[in-house]
Design a protein around this motif. Structure first.
Motif, PDB file in Angstrom:
ATOM      1  N   LEU A  58     -54.616  24.054   6.127  1.00  0.00           N
ATOM      2  CA  LEU A  58     -55.297  24.194   4.847  1.00  0.00           C
ATOM      3  C   LEU A  58     -56.337  23.103   4.683  1.00  0.00           C
ATOM      4  O   LEU A  58     -56.310  22.070   5.365  1.00  0.00           O
ATOM      5  CB  LEU A  58     -54.304  24.181   3.690  1.00  0.00           C
ATOM      6  N   ASP A  59     -57.282  23.340   3.802  1.00  0.00           N
ATOM      7  CA  ASP A  59     -58.336  22.375   3.485  1.00  0.00           C
ATOM      8  C   ASP A  59     -58.083  21.826   2.093  1.00  0.00           C
ATOM      9  O   ASP A  59     -57.768  22.581   1.161  1.00  0.00           O
ATOM     10  CB  ASP A  59     -59.713  23.040   3.533  1.00  0.00           C
ATOM     11  N   LEU A  60     -58.230  20.520   1.949  1.00  0.00           N
ATOM     12  CA  LEU A  60     -58.092  19.877   0.639  1.00  0.00           C
ATOM     13  C   LEU A  60     -59.405  19.212   0.262  1.00  0.00           C
ATOM     14  O   LEU A  60     -59.957  18.424   1.042  1.00  0.00           O
ATOM     15  CB  LEU A  60     -56.980  18.819   0.663  1.00  0.00           C
ATOM     16  N   ASN A  61     -59.907  19.544  -0.905  1.00  0.00           N
ATOM     17  CA  ASN A  61     -61.081  18.853  -1.419  1.00  0.00           C
ATOM     18  C   ASN A  61     -60.723  17.413  -1.765  1.00  0.00           C
ATOM     19  O   ASN A  61     -59.556  17.009  -1.738  1.00  0.00           O
ATOM     20  CB  ASN A  61     -61.621  19.573  -2.655  1.00  0.00           C
ATOM     21  N   GLY A  62     -61.733  16.622  -2.136  1.00  0.00           N
ATOM     22  CA  GLY A  62     -61.469  15.257  -2.559  1.00  0.00           C
ATOM     23  C   GLY A  62     -60.445  15.229  -3.678  1.00  0.00           C
ATOM     24  O   GLY A  62     -60.541  16.021  -4.621  1.00  0.00           O
ATOM     25  N   TRP A  63     -59.445  14.372  -3.564  1.00  0.00           N
ATOM     26  CA  TRP A  63     -58.350  14.217  -4.521  1.00  0.00           C
ATOM     27  C   TRP A  63     -57.474  15.478  -4.607  1.00  0.00           C
ATOM     28  O   TRP A  63     -56.697  15.636  -5.542  1.00  0.00           O
ATOM     29  CB  TRP A  63     -58.857  13.856  -5.929  1.00  0.00           C
ATOM     30  N   GLY A  64     -57.574  16.335  -3.612  1.00  0.00           N
ATOM     31  CA  GLY A  64     -56.777  17.547  -3.624  1.00  0.00           C
ATOM     32  C   GLY A  64     -55.355  17.299  -3.127  1.00  0.00           C
ATOM     33  O   GLY A  64     -55.046  16.277  -2.509  1.00  0.00           O
ATOM     34  N   TYR A  65     -54.477  18.257  -3.380  1.00  0.00           N
ATOM     35  CA  TYR A  65     -53.084  18.133  -2.948  1.00  0.00           C
ATOM     36  C   TYR A  65     -52.489  19.517  -2.797  1.00  0.00           C
ATOM     37  O   TYR A  65     -52.995  20.500  -3.346  1.00  0.00           O
ATOM     38  CB  TYR A  65     -52.264  17.301  -3.948  1.00  0.00           C
ATOM     39  N   ALA A  66     -51.405  19.562  -2.038  1.00  0.00           N
ATOM     40  CA  ALA A  66     -50.675  20.820  -1.858  1.00  0.00           C
ATOM     41  C   ALA A  66     -49.195  20.506  -1.740  1.00  0.00           C
ATOM     42  O   ALA A  66     -48.802  19.538  -1.086  1.00  0.00           O
ATOM     43  CB  ALA A  66     -51.162  21.550  -0.611  1.00  0.00           C
ATOM     44  N   VAL A  67     -48.379  21.315  -2.391  1.00  0.00           N
ATOM     45  CA  VAL A  67     -46.932  21.204  -2.326  1.00  0.00           C
ATOM     46  C   VAL A  67     -46.411  22.557  -1.865  1.00  0.00           C
ATOM     47  O   VAL A  67     -46.531  23.552  -2.581  1.00  0.00           O
ATOM     48  CB  VAL A  67     -46.330  20.811  -3.705  1.00  0.00           C
ATOM     49  N   LEU A  68     -45.856  22.616  -0.653  1.00  0.00           N
ATOM     50  CA  LEU A  68     -45.512  23.876  -0.002  1.00  0.00           C
ATOM     51  C   LEU A  68     -44.029  23.909   0.350  1.00  0.00           C
ATOM     52  O   LEU A  68     -43.467  22.893   0.777  1.00  0.00           O
ATOM     53  CB  LEU A  68     -46.336  24.067   1.274  1.00  0.00           C
ATOM     54  N   ARG A  69     -43.432  25.062   0.210  1.00  0.00           N
ATOM     55  CA  ARG A  69     -42.016  25.230   0.533  1.00  0.00           C
ATOM     56  C   ARG A  69     -41.860  26.055   1.807  1.00  0.00           C
ATOM     57  O   ARG A  69     -42.569  27.049   2.002  1.00  0.00           O
ATOM     58  CB  ARG A  69     -41.289  25.905  -0.627  1.00  0.00           C
ATOM     59  N   ALA A  70     -40.913  25.623   2.636  1.00  0.00           N
ATOM     60  CA  ALA A  70     -40.605  26.394   3.840  1.00  0.00           C
ATOM     61  C   ALA A  70     -39.930  27.703   3.436  1.00  0.00           C
ATOM     62  O   ALA A  70     -39.044  27.717   2.583  1.00  0.00           O
ATOM     63  CB  ALA A  70     -39.692  25.596   4.755  1.00  0.00           C
ATOM     64  N   SER A  71     -40.386  28.790   4.062  1.00  0.00           N
ATOM     65  CA  SER A  71     -39.819  30.100   3.719  1.00  0.00           C
ATOM     66  C   SER A  71     -39.223  30.771   4.948  1.00  0.00           C
ATOM     67  O   SER A  71     -39.362  30.289   6.062  1.00  0.00           O
ATOM     68  CB  SER A  71     -40.901  30.993   3.114  1.00  0.00           C
TER      69      SER A  71
END
Length: 548
Positions: free
Chosen positions: A535-548
């Motif tokens: 995935l790509d994150l912009n400046g100050w971006g974040y991602a919280v992902l769960r294993a499925s």
């Protein structure tokens, strides 16, 4: 999220270790809500505003000192540990506060100052009269050197010598803070017994725990040996401003003494008589903070958590710094438990301290909610408040007055909460407050953010709900903590659940490679869904992902 639904969600966990991974909301009572029209916040005002706190979904509130005090250090100089200062109300007001907090699902933690009292406390008034009265050894007294100078080189955090002369005893007394805050002598068993009795008084009154002020200052070296000099490259301004010579010493004798461990065992034994009661200790040491955290939270024999200073530093928190802090924690305190904070009543608000944009502020708030440990948010943080610029003529803080203009003190983070923008007092009071409301805070008032889904206030509600709804974020392990430039990644896992967290702690876009497995975005947080390449994150971006 409505206040009603959030309050229901805020019902605290029933397990004894609710504090592990819990979220605590700090209230500075002078500045939360005035209910009497004197311009100073009070306990009844806090009670009236508790629905707002409950709507955030936090587990507990921590109330800074409200005990009887001459207020030379705004309550951290206690003259009666078993009563409420009249400016804040009465014991009955406190009882009503506890009842309402519990009704809303909030636990109540109060700030206990056990290392020192006010010089107006009856204990000190008696102690200073002579060398042979019943409380003669309740404070740290020492004879002068032959030339009349203080017994050693110890310095006060508030500047100058840590010793003041008393003409009646012809001795010096120790004060690590203001001269009006003499240090109690916990080497005297009767002092320990009395302080534990104070602790019991509040536990029996219904409190759920304590924040222990300056927990590592309880004992001083019995031999009163000089502190050695601290090399310039090791000096750190987290505990005291850089203009203060306090940073020129390594304080190995004036605090951090091994006797503290035995006292904390006694303190913990008392806590354990009240199931669910918990304490967080403030460790004020720039060099040994993690080591002390490990000692003081070890094997259930001390406090449950220690309030860490590592994220309160003047320098903006970077990905590398997060990795370093947790690496140090793992080495120095592998079984310890930290309580993290970015802001409090003693440091400049982090939005200003770190020059954060709105996007940066949201990223940091989400980050602290995903890290292993407990979390403490400071009042107004959920609104995105900046540090207020308080003019010298309006200053109240003795620290700021002492070191102005190089250090402006702590008043800028203590200005009143902003509840509405209808007048210059921001709904805090009907009269001019004890500190002026910052005009730039008015457009961040609670009322203006309440119904905007994209407001900072509702962002905080979402990230607290994220932590509350995912036990793995509260109590799970933290693995694979990695810094790659500005990118910080880690995995939270409890054996059955796995959450991958990625934070871009910089302004430029970054690419994130995902661990093996299938990952989906957690609802409402980090909207970016991963592709096959990551995935790509912009400046100050974040991602919280769960294993499925």
């Amino acid at each position: 999220m409505t206040a009603t639904n959030a309050a229901h969600a805020a019902q605290p966990a029933t397990e004894i270790d609710w504090w592990r991974g819990g979220v605590i909301y700090q209230i500075y009572p002078r500045s939360f809500q005035d209910s009497t029209g004197d311009g100073i916040g009070d306990l009844a005002g806090i009670t009236a505003r508790l629905p707002h706190v409950a709507s955030l979904g936090v587990d507990a509130i921590w109330i800074s000192p409200f005990f009887t005090s001459p207020m030379k250090d705004f309550g951290y100089d206690v003259s009666d540990y078993r009563d409420v200062d009249e400016m804040f109300g009465t014991l009955e007001d406190f009882d009503r506060l506890v009842t309402e907090a519990h009704r809303l699902g909030l636990r109540v933690m109060i700030d206990l100052v056990l290392s020192h009292s006010s010089d107006e406390h009856p204990w000190f008034k008696q102690s200073r009269i002579s060398r042979d009265n019943a409380r003669a050894d309740w404070y740290v007294w020492a004879d002068p050197k032959p030339d009349g100078t203080p017994p050693n080189n110890w310095l006060s955090i508030f500047g100058g010598s840590a010793w003041s002369w008393n003409g009646k005893r012809h001795q010096y007394y120790l004060h690590n803070f203001l001269s009006s805050q003499p240090d109690l002598n916990l080497h005297t068993p009767a002092v320990q017994d009395e302080l534990l009795d104070v602790t019991r008084f509040w536990l029996e009154r219904g409190v759920d725990g304590f924040r222990l002020d300056t927990i590592n200052f309880y004992f001083a070296d019995k031999e009163l040996r000089d502190n050695p000099a601290l090399p310039p490259e090791r000096r750190n301004a987290t505990i005291a401003p850089s203009v203060n010579p306090y940073n020129h010493q390594e304080h190995i004798y004036s605090k951090n003494q091994p006797e503290n461990l035995d006292f904390l065992k006694r303190f913990r034994a008392l806590l354990d008589e009240f199931p669910g009661a918990a304490a967080v200790g403030e460790v004020g040491d720039a060099q040994l903070g993690m080591e002390l955290l490990g000692q003081y939270t070890r094997d259930g024999q001390g406090v449950q958590m220690c309030y860490a200073f590592d994220f309160l530093a003047p320098e903006r928190l970077t990905a590398d710094r997060v990795v370093d802090v947790f690496g140090h924690l793992e080495t120095a305190a592998p079984d310890g438990w930290a309580c993290w904070a970015f802001s409090n009543h003693d440091v400049s608000r982090h939005v200003t301290r770190w020059h954060l944009t709105e996007a940066g502020n949201r990223m940091y708030a989400t980050l602290i909610s995903c890290l292993r440990g407990s979390v403490c948010f400071y009042q107004g943080e959920e609104l995105g408040l900046t540090e207020a610029d308080v003019a010298f003529e309006d200053l109240q803080d003795p620290y700021g007055i002492q070191f102005w203009p190089e250090f402006k003190g702590r008043d800028g983070c203590r200005t009143p909460m902003v509840w509405e923008a209808s007048n210059s007092n921001a709904g805090f009071s009907d009269v001019e407050p004890w500190l002026p409301v910052a005009p730039e805070h008015l457009n961040r008032a609670v009322a203006g953010q309440e119904d905007r889904a994209d407001s900072m206030l509702n962002h905080y509600r979402r990230i607290i709900a994220l932590r509350t709804d995912n036990t793995v974020l509260r109590k799970g392990d933290q693995t694979d903590l990695t810094a790659t430039g500005d990118l910080l990644t880690f995995i939270r896992t409890d054996g059955t659940d796995r959450i991958f967290c990625a934070f871009n702690m910089g302004e430029e876009p970054v690419q994130v490679a995902l661990p093996l497995g299938n990952w989906t975005g957690v609802d409402g947080i980090g909207a970016t869904e991963p592709g096959q390449a990551g995935l790509d994150l912009n400046g100050w971006g974040y991602a919280v992902l769960r294993a499925s």
